[in-house]
Design an enzyme around this catalytic site. Structure first.
Site, short mmCIF file in Angstrom:
data_model
loop_
_atom_site.label_atom_id
_atom_site.label_comp_id
_atom_site.label_asym_id
_atom_site.label_seq_id
_atom_site.Cartn_x
_atom_site.Cartn_y
_atom_site.Cartn_z
N HIS A 444 0.81 -1.21 0.00
CA HIS A 444 0.00 0.00 0.00
C HIS A 444 0.85 1.27 0.00
O HIS A 444 0.35 2.37 -0.26
CB HIS A 444 -0.93 0.01 1.21
CG HIS A 444 -2.21 0.76 1.00
ND1 HIS A 444 -2.31 1.87 0.19
CD2 HIS A 444 -3.47 0.55 1.48
CE1 HIS A 444 -3.55 2.32 0.20
NE2 HIS A 444 -4.27 1.53 0.97
N ASP A 448 -2.57 2.29 -4.41
CA ASP A 448 -3.78 2.24 -3.60
C ASP A 448 -4.72 1.14 -4.09
O ASP A 448 -4.52 0.55 -5.15
CB ASP A 448 -4.49 3.60 -3.64
CG ASP A 448 -3.63 4.72 -3.08
OD1 ASP A 448 -2.94 4.47 -2.07
OD2 ASP A 448 -3.63 5.81 -3.67
#
Length: 472
Positions: A444, A448
């Site tokens: 992450h 995203d």
């Protein structure tokens, strides 16, 4: 000459001796297999690079030896054997062995004793510098009279100099040959350098930064100290104790590092494989007869992933500190199970240049070589994205651990016949279809969820509607 643990890839720091094929006193021809080793990446046979006699075995079966450390000694033609030598040398310059880095200069005077005591390891140079030693006063017990780290430590103990400083052998072993040369040439104390590479490895840039600062540690941004790792808890049951194999330890280390460094998020998507199965069933018998390889769903998925990565390149590369290194070519890692004894990840280089047929053949080739321990270091490094195929076990879904420092990994689970909703001219009805789940774990820090989800949607669209007939 010393027989050293070879450098099997840039990130490999040590190897385990699996077997010796020659005994002390045996005559050895160039190309004869001397011993077998296992690393976290590959198991392989190491051949003799010269003709002569194996005079001494230093590393026994089961021992884990750092890259560059001697595992044995050999008298080559024109060289007198030194059977009285009892002390293994510390990390030595790679040119001592014929298996050394081919890009190194033929000689490196700075790594040799001017007093005729043979090549000096960084550990010996460090200790001699710290105590201003005259090496002429020390008797070397290594090969051909080489002064070893233990020789220096024994000498210091006799001189009652007090506590002998520890030498960070692990840091030295993790360095590439070029970094070790730089450290040796400038008499750098590696304990003063904070490594910025993978697993805290000291890189060339770290050493140059240290030297640019006049031999002082460059200022580091203040960061919160990481939480201390929990100590292993004592077990509360009795039973058979099964020690981790060397490969198991390396896998545990790599997976723990990934969890410690990458921010894992997993997303799954259900996919219809009706189109893939129709084409595969039509061609699999002919493909097997023509190429000797199976036409599996994995090849189609690999092709879809490669095409999707070209549209979503931020998943194809590696994370380096606070930046993303995006790779133009796709080097696809394929996890291969070794009969439940561990797994390896051979790499299909330039997978974006292959169609389904080419990928199917390459997957079969690398899997066969992996299970026969014939993979080369080059075939085990450089992946930019990895596939983990668990479908053969019948799993419904798996959340894989990223092969850090890569950005993402895709798990492929079983494809089975299931009830599905069929839309025919706007009218829905129930039917039977081939359905499977793919799950992507991504870092992450790099991308995203929306980006990862769009990538999975592209993979799904390709598998369900691409013109697969044209690729076979």
């Amino acid at each position: 000459m010393d027989i050293i643990m070879p450098q099997l890839g840039e990130t490999v720091a040590e190897g385990e001796i699996l077997a010796w094929h020659k005994a002390e006193g045996d005559k050895v021809k160039k190309g004869d297999v001397l011993f077998e080793i296992s690393t976290d990446k590959v198991a392989m046979e190491v051949p003799a690079m010269e003709e002569g006699e194996l005079t001494k075995i230093i590393a026994q079966v089961g021992e884990v030896i750092a890259v560059g450390e001697p595992v044995g000694e050999m008298a080559v033609e024109g060289e007198v054997a030194n059977p009285k030598s009892t002390e293994p040398a510390s990390i030595i310059d790679q040119q001592v062995s014929a298996s050394a880095d081919v890009n190194k200069p033929a000689t490196e005077p700075s790594s040799f004793s001017k007093t005729g005591h043979g090549p000096l390891s960084p550990a010996v140079k460090y200790l001699s510098r710290e105590h201003a030693l005259d090496l002429d006063e020390i008797d070397g017990t290594g090969s051909n009279g080489r002064i070893t780290k233990r020789d220096v430590q024994a000498y210091l103990a006799q001189q009652n100099v007090g506590e002998v400083p520890a030498v960070d052998e692990e840091a030295l072993a993790l360095m590439s040959p070029s970094v070790r040369r730089l450290v040796t040439e400038h008499d750098v104390d590696v304990s003063q350098i904070q490594g910025s590479g993978k697993h805290g490895r000291i890189t060339k840039e770290d050493v140059l930064d240290y030297l640019d600062n006049g031999g002082k540690v460059a200022s580091q941004p203040v960061t919160a100290s990481p939480p201390a790792k929990a100590e292993p808890q004592p077990v509360s049951i009795t039973g058979e104790e099964v020690a981790f194999s060397f490969m198991r330890k390396q896998i545990a280390r790599q997976m723990s590092s990934s969890k410690d460094n990458a921010v894992h998020v997993a997303q799954g998507m259900e996919i219809s494989f009706d189109e893939v199965e129709a084409v595969r069933q039509q061609h699999k018998a002919e493909f097997k007869q023509k190429y000797g390889a199976s036409l599996t769903p994995l090849a189609f998925i690999a092709r879809a992933v490669v095409k999707a990565l070209q549209a979503f390149p931020h998943l194809n590369g590696q994370v380096s500190g606070e930046k993303l290194v995006v790779s133009a070519p796709v080097h696809l890692g394929i996890a291969v199970d070794l009969n439940h004894k561990g797994l390896v990840v051979p790499v299909i280089k330039d997978a974006d240049t292959m169609n389904v047929s080419g990928l199917a053949r390459k997957i079969a080739e690398l899997a066969k070589k992996a299970r026969e321990n014939r993979l080369t270091p080059d075939e085990m490094s450089g992946a930019t994205y990895t596939l983990s195929n668990n479908g053969g076990a019948g799993t419904a879904f798996t959340t894989p651990i990223i092969n850090h420092p890569e950005i993402a990994i895709l798990s492929i689970d079983s494809i089975s016949r299931k009830p599905v909703v069929v839309n025919m001219n706007g009218r829905e009805s129930l039917g039977i279809g081939s359905v499977g789940m793919v799950v992507q774990s991504f870092d992450h820090r790099a991308v995203d969820g929306a980006y990862s989800g769009a990538f999975l949607q592209r993979v799904k669209s390709l598998l369900e509607s691409h013109g697969w007939q044209a690729e076979l």
